[in-house]
Motif scaffolding. Sequence first.
Motif, PDB file in Angstrom:
ATOM      1  N   VAL A   1       9.902  14.633 -12.301  1.00  0.00           N
ATOM      2  CA  VAL A   1       8.858  15.454 -12.916  1.00  0.00           C
ATOM      3  C   VAL A   1       7.587  14.652 -13.149  1.00  0.00           C
ATOM      4  CG1 VAL A   1      10.546  16.974 -13.989  1.00  0.00           C
ATOM      5  CG2 VAL A   1       9.656  15.017 -15.287  1.00  0.00           C
ATOM      6  N   LYS A   2       7.704  13.322 -13.110  1.00  0.00           N
ATOM      7  CA  LYS A   2       6.526  12.470 -13.273  1.00  0.00           C
ATOM      8  C   LYS A   2       5.975  11.998 -11.927  1.00  0.00           C
ATOM      9  CE  LYS A   2       8.036  11.053 -17.865  1.00  0.00           C
ATOM     10  NZ  LYS A   2       8.631  10.001 -18.719  1.00  0.00           N
ATOM     11  N   LYS A   3       6.524  12.595 -10.846  1.00  0.00           N
ATOM     12  CA  LYS A   3       6.038  12.371  -9.486  1.00  0.00           C
ATOM     13  C   LYS A   3       6.187  10.921  -9.017  1.00  0.00           C
ATOM     14  CE  LYS A   3       2.711  16.224  -9.609  1.00  0.00           C
ATOM     15  NZ  LYS A   3       3.279  16.806 -10.844  1.00  0.00           N
ATOM     16  N   LEU A   4       7.267  10.291  -9.422  1.00  0.00           N
ATOM     17  CA  LEU A   4       7.600   8.959  -8.956  1.00  0.00           C
ATOM     18  C   LEU A   4       8.600   9.061  -7.815  1.00  0.00           C
ATOM     19  CD1 LEU A   4       8.057   7.136 -12.394  1.00  0.00           C
ATOM     20  CD2 LEU A   4       5.995   7.325 -10.998  1.00  0.00           C
ATOM     21  N   ARG A   5       8.325   8.410  -6.726  1.00  0.00           N
ATOM     22  CA  ARG A   5       9.162   8.382  -5.517  1.00  0.00           C
ATOM     23  C   ARG A   5       9.611   9.777  -5.071  1.00  0.00           C
ATOM     24  NH1 ARG A   5      10.717   3.381  -3.526  1.00  0.00           N
ATOM     25  NH2 ARG A   5      11.020   4.645  -1.649  1.00  0.00           N
ATOM     26  N   PRO A   6       8.688  10.687  -4.836  1.00  0.00           N
ATOM     27  CA  PRO A   6       9.086  12.009  -4.327  1.00  0.00           C
ATOM     28  C   PRO A   6       9.795  11.923  -2.988  1.00  0.00           C
ATOM     29  CG  PRO A   6       6.706  11.706  -4.163  1.00  0.00           C
ATOM     30  CD  PRO A   6       7.227  10.571  -4.996  1.00  0.00           C
ATOM     31  N   ASP A   7       9.550  10.840  -2.230  1.00  0.00           N
ATOM     32  CA  ASP A   7      10.204  10.679  -0.934  1.00  0.00           C
ATOM     33  C   ASP A   7      11.711  10.506  -1.060  1.00  0.00           C
ATOM     34  OD1 ASP A   7       9.417   8.173  -2.192  1.00  0.00           O
ATOM     35  OD2 ASP A   7      10.184   7.174  -0.398  1.00  0.00           O
ATOM     36  N   LEU A   8      12.180  10.029  -2.226  1.00  0.00           N
ATOM     37  CA  LEU A   8      13.614   9.803  -2.421  1.00  0.00           C
ATOM     38  C   LEU A   8      14.329  11.014  -3.009  1.00  0.00           C
ATOM     39  CD1 LEU A   8      13.627   6.188  -3.970  1.00  0.00           C
ATOM     40  CD2 LEU A   8      13.800   6.835  -1.554  1.00  0.00           C
ATOM     41  N   MET A   9      13.574  11.962  -3.538  1.00  0.00           N
ATOM     42  CA  MET A   9      14.187  13.033  -4.327  1.00  0.00           C
ATOM     43  C   MET A   9      15.143  13.936  -3.554  1.00  0.00           C
ATOM     44  SD  MET A   9      13.624  12.446  -7.369  1.00  0.00           S
ATOM     45  CE  MET A   9      12.764  10.995  -7.989  1.00  0.00           C
ATOM     46  N   PRO A  10      14.882  14.292  -2.294  1.00  0.00           N
ATOM     47  CA  PRO A  10      15.881  15.111  -1.596  1.00  0.00           C
ATOM     48  C   PRO A  10      17.253  14.446  -1.518  1.00  0.00           C
ATOM     49  CG  PRO A  10      13.790  15.210  -0.446  1.00  0.00           C
ATOM     50  CD  PRO A  10      13.636  14.156  -1.503  1.00  0.00           C
ATOM     51  N   GLU A  11      17.301  13.143  -1.199  1.00  0.00           N
ATOM     52  CA  GLU A  11      18.580  12.442  -1.128  1.00  0.00           C
ATOM     53  C   GLU A  11      19.190  12.290  -2.520  1.00  0.00           C
ATOM     54  OE1 GLU A  11      19.229   9.164   2.057  1.00  0.00           O
ATOM     55  OE2 GLU A  11      17.127   9.009   1.457  1.00  0.00           O
TER      56      GLU A  11
END
Length: 909
Positions: A569-579
């Motif tokens: 929710v703080k937009k840290l590492r959005p690239d990792l969120m799906p995994e």
Amino acid sequence: MKKKVYIISHSHWDREWYVAYEKHHMLLVELMDDLLELFETDPNFNSFHLDGQTIILDDYLQVRPEKRAAVQKAIDDGKLRIGPFYILQDDFLISPESNVRNMLIGMEESRKWGTPVKLGYFPDTFGNMGQAPQLMKQAGFEAAAFGRGVKPIGFDNQVLESESYTSQYSEMWWKGPDQSEIFGLLFANWYSNGNEIPAEKEAAIRFWNQKLADAEKFASTNHLLMMNGCDHQPVQKDITKGSWWFHPEDRTFQGYRLTHQPSPWMGDFSHVLFTPVSGTLSEQSLFHTQSSYRPEESTFCPTHLSIKQLRYGIQSTLTPSMYGGVLTMNYQQQANGLLLTLHGRYRYEVLDDQTVAIEVINFSGCEDPDFTFYLVLSFEQPFTTTQAQATGEDGTLLLSFTAKQQIVRFGTSFISPTQAHLNLSREKDLQPNDYLLQSQQLWQELLQRIEIEHHDAQQVATFYHNFYRTFLFPQTFYERDEQNQAIHYDTLNKQVRSGVLYTNNGFWDTYKTVYPLYSLIAQEKYEEMLEGFLTSYKETGFLPKWLSPDERGLMPGTLIDAVIADAAVKKLRPDLMPELLEAMKKAATIQSDNPNYGRQGTTDYLNYGYVPSSYHESVNHTLDYAYSDFCISQVAQTVGATEDVNHYQQQARNYQHIFDPTTGFMRAKDTQGVFREDFLSIRWGKDYAEGSAWQSSFAVYQDFAGLIQQHGGAKAFEEKVIELCNQAPTFNVEGYGFEIHEMSEMAAIEFGQLAISNQPSFHYPFLFSYIGKPEMAQPLIKQLLTQTFHSGTDGYPGDEDNGSMSGWYIFNSLGFYPVTPGSGEYVLGMPLFDKATLHLSNGHTLTIESSPNYPQQQFLHRVMRNDQEYTKLFYRHEDLMTGGTIFNQLGIVPNAKTYQQEDYPFSLS
């Protein structure tokens, strides 16, 4: 058919009840002598079972090193059996599940001697035995034995409370909540203390023969399990006091310990001790080489340690680096040296007269029984030693020299000897002052991220005392190869892999404060840690819960979910969120075969909407799972997984299933939906983790508005929280059977049932904000900050676990607190300092000022945000990250206000 006999020899690790240690030690030596002889002379005496207490064998071989081959042969022939052990220590012997965990640790420890026997052992009364049969079955155990005094619940065989039994043994099938069955044998009234073993050879033989005859007489099957209690005090009682090897008031210096211990409750791993010495040593043991010292004249700080050993007159300084450090020693005598104490299995090799390479294998628990720590020591002045290389167990290495100043640089690695050399080579040109300068620059950069100005210097010292500790854990568990690429050792799959990895962290503790603090001022660390946690998932199949060095499986819940949700929710590492979302969902839906990983009772939770009372600490499991489900929904929202959002938001309300409106508490239910009878609100343990119903019934971080509705409205909720605060800090020990330290710490301070000494109560002062009465908590917060924390060595109200309690102090002294990680909000509290300047990770600066600020100002009168009056009860993370100013006008009387719906902190309802 001759019955096969298993004799369980268990050890009280922390007791000296029966006989003096040295006498008992020799009794065990005599016993082992007789056993080895019986194996050779009596073909019918074919099986003796040590329950994982390989320390007995270790001690025996110190006295009888010539018997190593005979011991190994007896094990290889299947005559001497090694199997799971338990640790009889107050803070571990708390549940059947923890007992199973300790058996698993014992199995790993036993593998150094061969294949362990999968025989479980439960020594004392546990009441409801929970899901241990299920866990044991999953772990592959074949049978279990139960010690004296057990009054079983759920067994096919019920045993009377009387100690007069017609049979000394009662055999049974022990059933778990999932109907898993483990064959077990209950020892009704027969128990033998270790000091009953005769020291004389013939008497010892008669003793064991009688026990075997008794066993055969009473057994009705060939699955005979027999117990004998050989209480044994481990040798290290004279060395390190177990995991509690440092106390600030002790005045004995045994050496500098290279440690990786995250907590005394977890134990250490990969540790080595460096002891500077002078003169002739009568023995190369810590007892014979230790020295007195003056703590008040020593230096203990984040950058280095400096000690003067009064016995030798040696002044030494240790300065660490990321993968090693430098030890500088100044001597007064001519014959000098450095003694290395190598615990566990070790190997060393002198490479030249200035270099030695060392390998040690020691840990409290690890997936890899051969998990190795590599060191290379480079001496500035030549040394001599009596042996150029050696392999052994629990030994020492003395490196001698005549130089009056010796500088030792060392490199370490969990990868390989080559990597240790590489790590050392990168620092070969550094002088001791260079090490110190680098260490000072690192800590100065971290500690300057928040600057405090205040009229009370002691309170400023307390702030930085706490701030320092928030940066200690989790710890880096990866290294850089020759191409400067991140690599690490995967302990589960036993291979070196690429990528970052972190260890030494219990998310049950740290999710509340440490990671939310990083989200403000250390995002670069937080983002890399997320990558490391994803690495753990990829290698083990589950996200971590308690790492040290790998998964230890402690505490309820999977609260790393909150760490991930807060980042999302703080937009840290959005690239990792799906995994990471997939990893979170796996733990929420699939029961691991290994009880260390994932959730417990997953299937039952999904079936009933709560974890049934047959599971230990079921209330906390249910509440933590519901909160984790909320966290999953928050991550799903950031990646656009709408179906997951709806599903897990609904499950986040599962806390309602265990709320009892009659008592106003969360209570354990059985599978029929019936609350456990004989409820007592101050009873700790059993259904609750490290607390009672008072400390566990308000853990509904995602939906306090819904919890207030369950109580019947704001007025009833207010009365409940007031009752929580305005009562004596009393407790009942029945759930544990003894007083645990968290009980003692709560009782030590007069703050009612608000046990700020432990993590479950961290958010309690902020409960008043959810009914629009923050003024009721403001004096409470200020009193907690000023009365229960200080900068001394005992400056905490309870356990400082991995920075979590320090993080509580940091947030509350700034005037806000992250009640619900994953919501992106911080609830306003009561600031402590005149001025605080936060240098945020995005380059902005947030300045917080509070005035007038004296002890009599107990209330927050008005808040100005960027010169505009601020009326909400919370800050949004994205707002704080813009920097700017906050001005807190403090007052001596409360300023009650009426709040609009949008002014309240986040709730699902």
